[in-house]
Design a protein around this motif. Structure first.
Motif, PDB file in Angstrom:
ATOM      1  N   GLU A  50       0.846  -1.189   0.000  1.00 44.52           N
ATOM      2  CA  GLU A  50       0.000   0.000   0.000  1.00 44.52           C
ATOM      3  C   GLU A  50       0.880   1.237   0.000  1.00 44.52           C
ATOM      4  OE1 GLU A  50      -3.697   2.082   2.379  1.00 44.52           O
ATOM      5  OE2 GLU A  50      -2.135   1.087   3.552  1.00 44.52           O
ATOM      6  N   ALA A  51       0.650   2.137  -0.960  1.00 47.17           N
ATOM      7  CA  ALA A  51       1.419   3.376  -1.047  1.00 47.17           C
ATOM      8  C   ALA A  51       0.474   4.568  -1.111  1.00 47.17           C
ATOM      9  CB  ALA A  51       2.328   3.361  -2.277  1.00 47.17           C
ATOM     10  N   ARG A  52       0.801   5.584  -0.314  1.00 47.12           N
ATOM     11  CA  ARG A  52       0.045   6.837  -0.312  1.00 47.12           C
ATOM     12  C   ARG A  52       1.033   7.987  -0.466  1.00 47.12           C
ATOM     13  NH1 ARG A  52      -4.420   7.017   4.397  1.00 47.12           N
ATOM     14  NH2 ARG A  52      -5.134   8.655   2.987  1.00 47.12           N
ATOM     15  N   ALA A  53       0.680   8.947  -1.319  1.00 44.07           N
ATOM     16  CA  ALA A  53       1.573  10.078  -1.572  1.00 44.07           C
ATOM     17  C   ALA A  53       0.814  11.391  -1.433  1.00 44.07           C
ATOM     18  CB  ALA A  53       2.190   9.975  -2.963  1.00 44.07           C
ATOM     19  N   TRP A  54       1.559  12.465  -1.196  1.00 45.41           N
ATOM     20  CA  TRP A  54       0.965  13.795  -1.126  1.00 45.41           C
ATOM     21  C   TRP A  54       1.964  14.794  -1.704  1.00 45.41           C
ATOM     22  CZ3 TRP A  54       1.910  10.389   2.726  1.00 45.41           C
ATOM     23  CH2 TRP A  54       2.898  10.685   3.664  1.00 45.41           C
ATOM     24  N   LEU A  55       1.449  15.750  -2.487  1.00 42.02           N
ATOM     25  CA  LEU A  55       2.298  16.749  -3.121  1.00 42.02           C
ATOM     26  C   LEU A  55       2.744  17.786  -2.104  1.00 42.02           C
ATOM     27  CD1 LEU A  55       0.558  17.422  -6.555  1.00 42.02           C
ATOM     28  CD2 LEU A  55       2.441  15.863  -6.032  1.00 42.02           C
ATOM     29  N   LEU A  56       3.969  18.298  -2.291  1.00 44.26           N
ATOM     30  CA  LEU A  56       4.551  19.303  -1.414  1.00 44.26           C
ATOM     31  C   LEU A  56       4.862  20.570  -2.194  1.00 44.26           C
ATOM     32  CD1 LEU A  56       7.162  17.005   0.367  1.00 44.26           C
ATOM     33  CD2 LEU A  56       4.891  17.603   1.217  1.00 44.26           C
ATOM     34  N   ASP A  57       4.781  21.716  -1.528  1.00 37.99           N
ATOM     35  CA  ASP A  57       5.213  22.950  -2.173  1.00 37.99           C
ATOM     36  C   ASP A  57       6.717  23.114  -1.988  1.00 37.99           C
ATOM     37  OD1 ASP A  57       5.673  23.948   0.390  1.00 37.99           O
ATOM     38  OD2 ASP A  57       3.842  25.173   0.419  1.00 37.99           O
ATOM     39  N   ASP A  58       7.268  24.234  -2.448  1.00 35.65           N
ATOM     40  CA  ASP A  58       8.714  24.428  -2.398  1.00 35.65           C
ATOM     41  C   ASP A  58       9.250  24.513  -0.973  1.00 35.65           C
ATOM     42  OD1 ASP A  58       8.792  24.408  -5.152  1.00 35.65           O
ATOM     43  OD2 ASP A  58       8.640  26.586  -5.337  1.00 35.65           O
ATOM     44  N   GLU A  59       8.374  24.818  -0.017  1.00 34.88           N
ATOM     45  CA  GLU A  59       8.784  24.891   1.387  1.00 34.88           C
ATOM     46  C   GLU A  59       8.546  23.577   2.136  1.00 34.88           C
ATOM     47  OE1 GLU A  59       6.955  27.653  -0.029  1.00 34.88           O
ATOM     48  OE2 GLU A  59       9.024  28.306  -0.394  1.00 34.88           O
ATOM     49  N   GLY A  60       8.035  22.573   1.429  1.00 29.55           N
ATOM     50  CA  GLY A  60       7.791  21.289   2.056  1.00 29.55           C
ATOM     51  C   GLY A  60       6.441  21.155   2.723  1.00 29.55           C
ATOM     52  N   GLU A  61       5.562  22.137   2.540  1.00 25.60           N
ATOM     53  CA  GLU A  61       4.219  22.065   3.096  1.00 25.60           C
ATOM     54  C   GLU A  61       3.311  21.246   2.171  1.00 25.60           C
ATOM     55  OE1 GLU A  61       3.363  23.263   6.108  1.00 25.60           O
ATOM     56  OE2 GLU A  61       5.495  23.793   6.312  1.00 25.60           O
ATOM     57  N   VAL A  62       2.322  20.582   2.762  1.00 28.48           N
ATOM     58  CA  VAL A  62       1.433  19.721   1.986  1.00 28.48           C
ATOM     59  C   VAL A  62       0.503  20.565   1.112  1.00 28.48           C
ATOM     60  CG1 VAL A  62      -0.374  17.970   2.096  1.00 28.48           C
ATOM     61  CG2 VAL A  62       1.512  17.919   3.742  1.00 28.48           C
ATOM     62  N   LEU A  63       0.482  20.259  -0.185  1.00 24.09           N
ATOM     63  CA  LEU A  63      -0.456  20.890  -1.107  1.00 24.09           C
ATOM     64  C   LEU A  63      -1.774  20.134  -1.148  1.00 24.09           C
ATOM     65  CD1 LEU A  63       1.853  21.734  -4.161  1.00 24.09           C
ATOM     66  CD2 LEU A  63       0.762  23.375  -2.610  1.00 24.09           C
ATOM     67  N   ARG A  64      -1.688  18.806  -1.340  1.00 25.69           N
ATOM     68  CA  ARG A  64      -2.904  17.993  -1.429  1.00 25.69           C
ATOM     69  C   ARG A  64      -2.513  16.522  -1.488  1.00 25.69           C
ATOM     70  NH1 ARG A  64      -3.331  16.096  -6.626  1.00 25.69           N
ATOM     71  NH2 ARG A  64      -2.314  17.312  -8.274  1.00 25.69           N
ATOM     72  N   PRO A  65      -3.459  15.619  -1.180  1.00 22.17           N
ATOM     73  CA  PRO A  65      -3.193  14.191  -1.388  1.00 22.17           C
ATOM     74  C   PRO A  65      -2.929  13.901  -2.868  1.00 22.17           C
ATOM     75  CG  PRO A  65      -5.124  14.516  -0.005  1.00 22.17           C
ATOM     76  CD  PRO A  65      -4.762  15.859  -0.566  1.00 22.17           C
ATOM     77  N   ALA A  66      -2.113  12.892  -3.137  1.00 23.86           N
ATOM     78  CA  ALA A  66      -1.763  12.552  -4.520  1.00 23.86           C
ATOM     79  C   ALA A  66      -1.981  11.058  -4.754  1.00 23.86           C
ATOM     80  CB  ALA A  66      -0.329  12.986  -4.808  1.00 23.86           C
TER      81      ALA A  66
END
Length: 204
Positions: free
Chosen positions: A92-108
């Motif tokens: 099982e793999a779950r990913a989430w996108l990060l902005d340039d500062e490493g903050e979560v943008l949204r689930p991916a």
């Protein structure tokens, strides 16, 4: 390059934190539960010994890009590879996108499936993606700590984007981390590098 003694010492240090952890589960299941910790739960089936280094929970970061994307993105991922004593591993793999500062943008991206080792050392990997397609990979170990697989079949739902093929390489690197890279053919493009990540063990 890390020596064998250094690798053993590094694994022992990691195990001080990760060796007592496991994936959460209810304790009233009438059959063996999944374990991502080889020290706990059912014994690993002999058929899965070639995949033993993969068992665990892994977290880290990577990068995703493709010609159809306006730019590349950083992402974080948690990958769980567990077993219940039978001759396959749960994935099982779950990913989430990060902005340039490493903050979560949204689930991916999200995927679930099974690693199914065969007697001739062939590995079947079945993956179902939340975006509407299912992949059947075949491959073999490249070494005791690396596995290369490519799709034999891709099935898409009517609403999924056009995905036709993929290749993946998983490997344990010298410091005990898990790295993986993926190439993918989709949206009219030939096989093209798509994403990669370096993950650190947090369970097992």
């Amino acid at each position: 390059m890390t020596s064998g003694d250094e690798a053993v010492r590094a694994a022992a240090q990691r195990a001080e934190v990760t060796g007592t952890r496991n994936i959460p589960q209810l304790d009233d299941l009438p059959i063996p539960g999944d374990t991502a910790n080889l020290r706990q739960g059912e014994n690993l089936n002999d058929a899965c010994l070639a995949l033993l280094p993969l068992v665990g929970v892994w977290r880290g970061e990577g990068e995703v890009s493709y010609p159809t994307m306006e730019r590349s993105y950083r992402f974080a991922q948690q990958l769980t590879i567990a077993h219940d004593g039978r001759p396959f591993l749960y994935h099982e793999a779950r990913a989430w996108l990060l902005d340039d500062e490493g903050e979560v943008l949204r689930p991916a991206a999200r995927e679930t499936g099974f690693w199914r080792p065969q007697p001739d050392d062939t590995i079947e990997l079945l993956l179902t993606h939340s975006t509407g397609f299912v992949e059947l990979y075949y491959g073999k170990p490249k070494s005791q700590s690396a596995w290369e697989l490519g799709t034999d079949a891709v099935v898409r739902s009517a609403s999924a984007k056009e995905v036709t093929a993929a290749k993946r390489l998983y490997g344990i690197v010298n410091n005990g981390d898990l790295g993986w890279v993926e190439e993918r053919a989709m949206m009219g493009h030939e096989m093209t590098p798509h994403c990669s990540a370096l993950l650190h063990r947090i369970v097992g």
